[in-house]
Design a protein around this motif. Structure first.
Motif, PDB file in Angstrom:
ATOM      1  N   ARG A 385      35.594  45.645  50.280  1.00  4.35           N
ATOM      2  CA  ARG A 385      36.013  45.030  49.018  1.00  4.35           C
ATOM      3  C   ARG A 385      37.070  43.965  49.292  1.00  4.35           C
ATOM      4  O   ARG A 385      38.068  44.218  49.959  1.00  4.35           O
ATOM      5  CB  ARG A 385      36.553  46.104  48.063  1.00  4.35           C
ATOM      6  CG  ARG A 385      37.059  45.565  46.743  1.00  4.35           C
ATOM      7  CD  ARG A 385      37.246  46.684  45.714  1.00  4.35           C
ATOM      8  NE  ARG A 385      37.964  47.826  46.257  1.00  4.35           N
ATOM      9  CZ  ARG A 385      39.285  47.917  46.362  1.00  4.35           C
ATOM     10  NH1 ARG A 385      40.049  46.905  45.969  1.00  4.35           N
ATOM     11  NH2 ARG A 385      39.846  49.007  46.856  1.00  4.35           N
ATOM     12  N   GLY A 386      36.838  42.758  48.781  1.00  9.54           N
ATOM     13  CA  GLY A 386      37.747  41.642  49.022  1.00  9.54           C
ATOM     14  C   GLY A 386      38.840  41.535  47.973  1.00  9.54           C
ATOM     15  O   GLY A 386      38.841  42.254  46.964  1.00  9.54           O
ATOM     16  N   PRO A 387      39.794  40.632  48.167  1.00  5.59           N
ATOM     17  CA  PRO A 387      40.908  40.473  47.237  1.00  5.59           C
ATOM     18  C   PRO A 387      40.545  39.724  45.955  1.00  5.59           C
ATOM     19  O   PRO A 387      41.282  39.800  44.966  1.00  5.59           O
ATOM     20  CB  PRO A 387      41.941  39.680  48.045  1.00  5.59           C
ATOM     21  CG  PRO A 387      41.115  38.901  49.026  1.00  5.59           C
ATOM     22  CD  PRO A 387      39.947  39.781  49.366  1.00  5.59           C
ATOM     23  N   MET A 388      39.405  38.987  45.966  1.00  4.84           N
ATOM     24  CA  MET A 388      39.038  38.219  44.781  1.00  4.84           C
ATOM     25  C   MET A 388      38.655  39.170  43.648  1.00  4.84           C
ATOM     26  O   MET A 388      37.791  40.029  43.798  1.00  4.84           O
ATOM     27  CB  MET A 388      37.869  37.282  45.087  1.00  4.84           C
ATOM     28  CG  MET A 388      37.452  36.411  43.901  1.00  4.84           C
ATOM     29  SD  MET A 388      38.787  35.296  43.371  1.00  4.84           S
ATOM     30  CE  MET A 388      38.782  34.123  44.728  1.00  4.84           C
ATOM     31  N   LEU A 389      39.332  38.999  42.504  1.00  5.89           N
ATOM     32  CA  LEU A 389      39.051  39.818  41.326  1.00  5.89           C
ATOM     33  C   LEU A 389      39.051  38.889  40.122  1.00  5.89           C
ATOM     34  O   LEU A 389      40.095  38.518  39.589  1.00  5.89           O
ATOM     35  CB  LEU A 389      40.121  40.908  41.178  1.00  5.89           C
ATOM     36  CG  LEU A 389      39.873  42.009  40.141  1.00  5.89           C
ATOM     37  CD1 LEU A 389      38.544  42.712  40.382  1.00  5.89           C
ATOM     38  CD2 LEU A 389      41.015  43.024  40.170  1.00  5.89           C
ATOM     39  N   ARG A 390      37.880  38.490  39.669  1.00  6.67           N
ATOM     40  CA  ARG A 390      37.754  37.479  38.626  1.00  6.67           C
ATOM     41  C   ARG A 390      37.769  38.143  37.244  1.00  6.67           C
ATOM     42  O   ARG A 390      36.752  38.207  36.546  1.00  6.67           O
ATOM     43  CB  ARG A 390      36.472  36.678  38.830  1.00  6.67           C
ATOM     44  CG  ARG A 390      36.410  35.980  40.190  1.00  6.67           C
ATOM     45  CD  ARG A 390      35.072  35.296  40.413  1.00  6.67           C
ATOM     46  NE  ARG A 390      34.918  34.849  41.780  1.00  6.67           N
ATOM     47  CZ  ARG A 390      35.320  33.689  42.259  1.00  6.67           C
ATOM     48  NH1 ARG A 390      35.930  32.823  41.453  1.00  6.67           N
ATOM     49  NH2 ARG A 390      35.131  33.364  43.531  1.00  6.67           N
TER      50      ARG A 390
END
Length: 476
Positions: A385-390
């Protein structure tokens, strides 16, 4: 290389009937054991007497042949397609009336059992099964929609004296269409019978997990059918007595269709070494996850073949029914369920394999719902899971609370099952439902853990199930 291992809500199926197919099997029984802080439920193996029993995953209606005196309706349609719907004895029900509604461009069919159904003219004309409009062997529509007047109306409508065939003479081009009574009963729009693969009903894990013999699966269609339908209904099964060498997943996958390749190849190996290059190859605990979360289309069935088992304690596989936990979350915290089924997380994996450098990236909701609002898939993988959270910034903290709650529920003793896979066993899982992980363990120079992992897509698996359902003998 992130670790990757591990469908639509699940049907009224799986009745057990006598069959000529002999399935030597064992049952994996759940006992309340397990040391450690998580104390996951432990799975042990209990022997089970070999029986001539085939668990029937009934996803088809009884084969029906048209009674029409004409050859315009392609009879192979019912034999090769409609058999996948619910198994009600529709061929015994006759039509007794039809009313034409020209103003609304539809007709109302009534059956002797009291059922009624409206059919728009355009749908009937579009689904004409005569040989001019529908190929009887390829089972493909021959007409194109632009060739059909969407405001078409019937010039005449008749029911045969035996109530088995509806004949429509169309206005305009004068084309004639015929529809058997049982065919119309199968296609009733929102009231249509369920497709038991696309809309199966949930069957949660109990105390028994089934085990299937590897040799049987390679030669026995009944065993193959039972294994695949077990993965549909429960999402987990163990295959035993596979040779302890590479290449066995190719053999098993080819009984279904073929292996689904990824950036890691058709299969890949996971070895726990003293000097590992990746967390999957370490001896530390591996968190619960579904595989290939960083693919836009997550894989369907994951197969983990144990070639060498690490000696000593630890190294157990941790398995959880994600659908069951998601439904528990919905009851306990509807807002958390809503957030996890509304917003997406982003997942990625980068590295270098035999074909060269790769960088995969995808977005998924933790809980994916279908158009009915039922659970269709779970995607969960902390390590990719990456840091991008839109999401709106005021939703970030609630999202983390919801995901943390879901994660803790996955690890709860009543949800997390513990099973130490043995050499020669293949753990098979529905990757869109069952999450898996691993407890920590130790390796020595003389002992390590070696798995080969591969995938099969659900489209191919479902195709195989449908064909087996049509061809296996002794069907109800």
């Amino acid at each position: 290389m992130a670790f990757r291992m591990m469908s639509s809500t699940l049907g009224k199926f799986l009745s057990r009937i006598g069959s000529t197919t002999s399935l030597a099997r064992s049952i994996v029984r759940v006992s309340t054991a397990g040391p450690g802080g998580m104390n996951p439920t432990s799975l042990g193996v209990a022997s089970y007497t070999s029986r001539s029993v085939l668990p029937i995953f009934s996803l088809f209606s009884r084969a029906c042949s048209t009674q029409s005196t004409t050859a315009s309706f392609a009879p192979t349609t019912l034999k090769r397609y409609e058999v996948l719907l619910d198994d009600s004895p529709l061929h015994d029900v006759k039509m007794d009336d039809v009313k034409v509604d020209i103003d609304n461009k539809q007709l109302l069919v009534s059956w002797a059992n009291g059922e009624t159904q409206l059919y728009p003219f355009v749908w009937l004309r579009d689904n004409c099964r005569c040989r001019e409009c529908f190929h009887p062997e390829a089972l493909n529509r021959l007409t194109q929609l632009h060739q059909i007047d969407v405001d078409v109306v019937a010039k005449s409508v008749d029911i045969s004296p035996d109530g088995e065939t509806l004949t429509i003479q169309w206005g305009g081009d004068g084309h004639q269409s015929q529809f058997p009574s049982h065919w119309l009963l199968l296609y009733r729009f929102e009231d249509s019978a369920e497709d038991r693969l696309l809309n199966p009903k949930l069957q949660f894990w109990g105390s028994d997990f089934r085990r299937f013999d590897f040799g049987d699966l390679l030669v026995d269609d009944g065993a193959l059918y039972a294994w695949l339908t077990e993965l549909v209904t429960l999402g987990v099964a163990v295959v035993k007595d596979a040779p302890r060498e590479l290449g066995q997943l190719h053999k098993l996958a080819e009984r279904v269709a073929f292996l689904s390749p990824t950036v890691y190849g058709q299969t890949f190996e996971v070895k726990s070494d003293l000097d590992p290059l990746h967390s999957a190859y370490t001896t530390v605990p591996l968190a619960m996850h579904t595989d290939i979360a960083y693919y836009m289309r997550e894989t369907g069935i994951v197969m983990l073949h144990c070639i060498q088992e690490a000696e000593g304690t630890g190294g157990e596989s941790l398995i959880c029914d994600g659908f069951k936990v998601a439904l528990d979350l919905k009851r306990a915290d509807p807002e958390a369920f809503h957030l996890l089924s509304k917003y997406q997380f982003e997942f990625f994996d980068t590295g270098k394999e035999r074909h060269g450098e790769f960088h995969t990236h995808a977005r998924h909701k933790t809980i994916r719902l279908d158009d009915r609002g039922e659970i269709e898939a779970i995607t969960f993988s902390d390590h990719s899971r990456g840091p991008m959270l839109r999401v709106p910034v005021d939703k970030v903290l609630p999202m983390y609370r919801a995901l943390s709650k879901f994660d803790n529920m996955l690890l709860a003793p009543e949800n997390c099952l513990k099973y130490k896979i043995k050499e020669g066993e293949i753990m098979t899982l529905n990757n869109r439902r069952a999450l898996h992980g691993r407890s920590g363990f130790q390796v020595t120079e003389a002992s390590s853990r070696h798995l080969e992992i591969g995938y099969v897509e659900w489209d191919e698996a479902n195709s195989r199930i449908r064909v087996l359902a049509k061809n296996l003998p002794n069907r109800p």
